[in-house]
Enzyme design. Structure first.
Site, PDB file in Angstrom:
ATOM      1  N   ASP A 186       0.851  -1.186   0.000  1.00  0.00           N
ATOM      2  CA  ASP A 186       0.000   0.000   0.000  1.00  0.00           C
ATOM      3  C   ASP A 186       0.896   1.249   0.000  1.00  0.00           C
ATOM      4  O   ASP A 186       1.905   1.306   0.713  1.00  0.00           O
ATOM      5  CB  ASP A 186      -0.915  -0.001   1.234  1.00  0.00           C
ATOM      6  CG  ASP A 186      -2.064   0.981   1.089  1.00  0.00           C
ATOM      7  OD1 ASP A 186      -3.218   0.529   0.975  1.00  0.00           O
ATOM      8  OD2 ASP A 186      -1.816   2.209   1.085  1.00  0.00           O
ATOM      9  N   ILE A 187       0.505   2.251  -0.770  1.00  0.00           N
ATOM     10  CA  ILE A 187       1.320   3.468  -0.886  1.00  0.00           C
ATOM     11  C   ILE A 187       1.303   4.275   0.412  1.00  0.00           C
ATOM     12  O   ILE A 187       2.200   5.100   0.642  1.00  0.00           O
ATOM     13  CB  ILE A 187       0.813   4.316  -2.088  1.00  0.00           C
ATOM     14  CG1 ILE A 187       1.894   5.229  -2.617  1.00  0.00           C
ATOM     15  CG2 ILE A 187      -0.449   5.097  -1.731  1.00  0.00           C
ATOM     16  CD1 ILE A 187       1.575   5.850  -3.977  1.00  0.00           C
ATOM     17  N   ASN A 241     -12.832  -3.129   2.384  1.00  0.00           N
ATOM     18  CA  ASN A 241     -13.725  -1.983   2.487  1.00  0.00           C
ATOM     19  C   ASN A 241     -14.692  -2.025   1.310  1.00  0.00           C
ATOM     20  O   ASN A 241     -14.295  -2.334   0.183  1.00  0.00           O
ATOM     21  CB  ASN A 241     -12.923  -0.676   2.471  1.00  0.00           C
ATOM     22  CG  ASN A 241     -12.082  -0.506   3.722  1.00  0.00           C
ATOM     23  OD1 ASN A 241     -12.468  -0.958   4.795  1.00  0.00           O
ATOM     24  ND2 ASN A 241     -10.929   0.126   3.596  1.00  0.00           N
ATOM     25  N   GLN A 294     -14.569   2.770   1.001  1.00  0.00           N
ATOM     26  CA  GLN A 294     -13.806   2.272  -0.145  1.00  0.00           C
ATOM     27  C   GLN A 294     -13.501   3.438  -1.076  1.00  0.00           C
ATOM     28  O   GLN A 294     -14.412   4.187  -1.453  1.00  0.00           O
ATOM     29  CB  GLN A 294     -14.618   1.206  -0.901  1.00  0.00           C
ATOM     30  CG  GLN A 294     -13.855   0.591  -2.062  1.00  0.00           C
ATOM     31  CD  GLN A 294     -14.680  -0.432  -2.837  1.00  0.00           C
ATOM     32  OE1 GLN A 294     -15.895  -0.551  -2.634  1.00  0.00           O
ATOM     33  NE2 GLN A 294     -14.038  -1.149  -3.727  1.00  0.00           N
ATOM     34  N   HIS A 350     -10.056  -5.173  -3.444  1.00  0.00           N
ATOM     35  CA  HIS A 350      -8.702  -5.269  -2.892  1.00  0.00           C
ATOM     36  C   HIS A 350      -8.804  -5.666  -1.436  1.00  0.00           C
ATOM     37  O   HIS A 350      -9.589  -5.087  -0.675  1.00  0.00           O
ATOM     38  CB  HIS A 350      -7.921  -3.955  -3.042  1.00  0.00           C
ATOM     39  CG  HIS A 350      -8.635  -2.738  -2.558  1.00  0.00           C
ATOM     40  ND1 HIS A 350      -9.646  -2.138  -3.273  1.00  0.00           N
ATOM     41  CD2 HIS A 350      -8.495  -2.004  -1.430  1.00  0.00           C
ATOM     42  CE1 HIS A 350     -10.094  -1.092  -2.607  1.00  0.00           C
ATOM     43  NE2 HIS A 350      -9.412  -0.994  -1.471  1.00  0.00           N
ATOM     44  N   LEU A 351      -8.022  -6.632  -1.072  1.00  0.00           N
ATOM     45  CA  LEU A 351      -7.954  -7.069   0.316  1.00  0.00           C
ATOM     46  C   LEU A 351      -6.781  -6.352   0.967  1.00  0.00           C
ATOM     47  O   LEU A 351      -5.628  -6.495   0.515  1.00  0.00           O
ATOM     48  CB  LEU A 351      -7.757  -8.584   0.377  1.00  0.00           C
ATOM     49  CG  LEU A 351      -7.579  -9.177   1.779  1.00  0.00           C
ATOM     50  CD1 LEU A 351      -8.811  -8.946   2.638  1.00  0.00           C
ATOM     51  CD2 LEU A 351      -7.270 -10.675   1.683  1.00  0.00           C
ATOM     52  N   HIS A 352      -7.075  -5.557   2.017  1.00  0.00           N
ATOM     53  CA  HIS A 352      -5.995  -4.985   2.819  1.00  0.00           C
ATOM     54  C   HIS A 352      -5.476  -6.082   3.749  1.00  0.00           C
ATOM     55  O   HIS A 352      -6.274  -6.736   4.442  1.00  0.00           O
ATOM     56  CB  HIS A 352      -6.512  -3.856   3.714  1.00  0.00           C
ATOM     57  CG  HIS A 352      -6.916  -2.615   3.005  1.00  0.00           C
ATOM     58  ND1 HIS A 352      -6.076  -1.534   2.865  1.00  0.00           N
ATOM     59  CD2 HIS A 352      -8.080  -2.264   2.415  1.00  0.00           C
ATOM     60  CE1 HIS A 352      -6.710  -0.554   2.224  1.00  0.00           C
ATOM     61  NE2 HIS A 352      -7.929  -0.973   1.940  1.00  0.00           N
TER      62      HIS A 352
HETATM   63  P1  5GP Z   1      -9.671   1.674   0.137  1.00  0.00           P
HETATM   64  O1  5GP Z   1      -9.791   2.967   0.878  1.00  0.00           O
HETATM   65  O2  5GP Z   1     -10.356   1.754  -1.215  1.00  0.00           O
HETATM   66  O3  5GP Z   1     -10.114   0.473   0.918  1.00  0.00           O
HETATM   67  O4  5GP Z   1      -8.139   1.434  -0.084  1.00  0.00           O
HETATM   68  C1  5GP Z   1      -7.415   1.925  -1.161  1.00  0.00           C
HETATM   69  C2  5GP Z   1      -5.962   1.830  -0.770  1.00  0.00           C
HETATM   70  O5  5GP Z   1      -5.192   2.027  -1.925  1.00  0.00           O
HETATM   71  C3  5GP Z   1      -5.532   2.869   0.257  1.00  0.00           C
HETATM   72  O6  5GP Z   1      -5.024   2.230   1.416  1.00  0.00           O
HETATM   73  C4  5GP Z   1      -4.451   3.670  -0.473  1.00  0.00           C
HETATM   74  O7  5GP Z   1      -3.385   4.047   0.350  1.00  0.00           O
HETATM   75  C5  5GP Z   1      -4.029   2.726  -1.583  1.00  0.00           C
HETATM   76  N1  5GP Z   1      -3.568   3.398  -2.778  1.00  0.00           N
HETATM   77  C6  5GP Z   1      -4.162   4.458  -3.390  1.00  0.00           C
HETATM   78  N2  5GP Z   1      -3.475   4.798  -4.496  1.00  0.00           N
HETATM   79  C7  5GP Z   1      -2.426   3.928  -4.568  1.00  0.00           C
HETATM   80  C8  5GP Z   1      -1.353   3.792  -5.504  1.00  0.00           C
HETATM   81  O8  5GP Z   1      -1.210   4.512  -6.491  1.00  0.00           O
HETATM   82  N3  5GP Z   1      -0.451   2.791  -5.253  1.00  0.00           N
HETATM   83  C9  5GP Z   1      -0.567   1.972  -4.166  1.00  0.00           C
HETATM   84  N4  5GP Z   1       0.368   1.022  -4.010  1.00  0.00           N
HETATM   85  N5  5GP Z   1      -1.572   2.074  -3.273  1.00  0.00           N
HETATM   86  C10 5GP Z   1      -2.495   3.051  -3.483  1.00  0.00           C
END
Ligand code: 5GP
Ligand code: ZN
Length: 114
Positions: free
Chosen positions: A30-31, A87, A94, A100-102
């Site tokens: 995760d970034i 999420n 989300q 995507h699975l965290h």
């Molecule tokens: P969500 O909030 O949809 O459950 O999670 C999306 C996740 O994607 C977040 O934890 C966010 O930090 C990660 N993310 C967003 N943009 C990027 C990216 O460009 N590269 C990577 N590796 N992770 C990303």
């Protein structure tokens, strides 16, 4: 999907720090990590979220869970465990509409989520 961030990462159009890849799945860091270990496991097939997954996606999502389990252990969290989070939609916060699975570990995580 051409306008999906994670489809672009899967296609290699946006760089990522990959942990694992095969024909069906990609795992990458995760970034914005929320724990010492925080990576995402995504199916290469574009599915908006797990609430919209179809019965025919069951095998793919089962494979994703099993790979996540294996990768978390490989990251050194096999004994103490961690957290697996999907999420979903707006109340689930989300932000990227591609399943995507965290996978988080490496510290004691709070509960309940805020
Ligand atoms: P969500 O909030 O949809 O459950 O999670 C999306 C996740 O994607 C977040 O934890 C966010 O930090 C990660 N993310 C967003 N943009 C990027 C990216 O460009 N590269 C990577 N590796 N992770 C990303
Ligand atoms: Zn996508």
């Amino acid at each position: 999907m051409s306008d999906c961030l994670f489809c672009k990462i899967i296609a290699g159009d946006i760089p990522s720090k990959k942990i694992f890849e095969d024909d069906d799945l990609l795992a990458f860091h995760d970034i914005s990590p929320q724990a010492p270990v925080h990576f995402l496991v995504v199916p290469k097939k574009h599915i908006p979220n797990v609430m919209e997954a179809k019965p025919e996606d069951a095998e793919l999502l089962g494979k994703l869970l099993h790979k996540a389990q294996e990768l978390l252990a490989a990251e050194g969290c096999g004994e103490k465990g961690g957290r697996f989070v999907f999420n979903c939609k707006s109340d689930g916060m989300q932000t990227v509409p591609h399943v995507h699975l965290h996978v988080l570990g490496g510290r004691r995580l709070g509960w309940p989520p805020g």
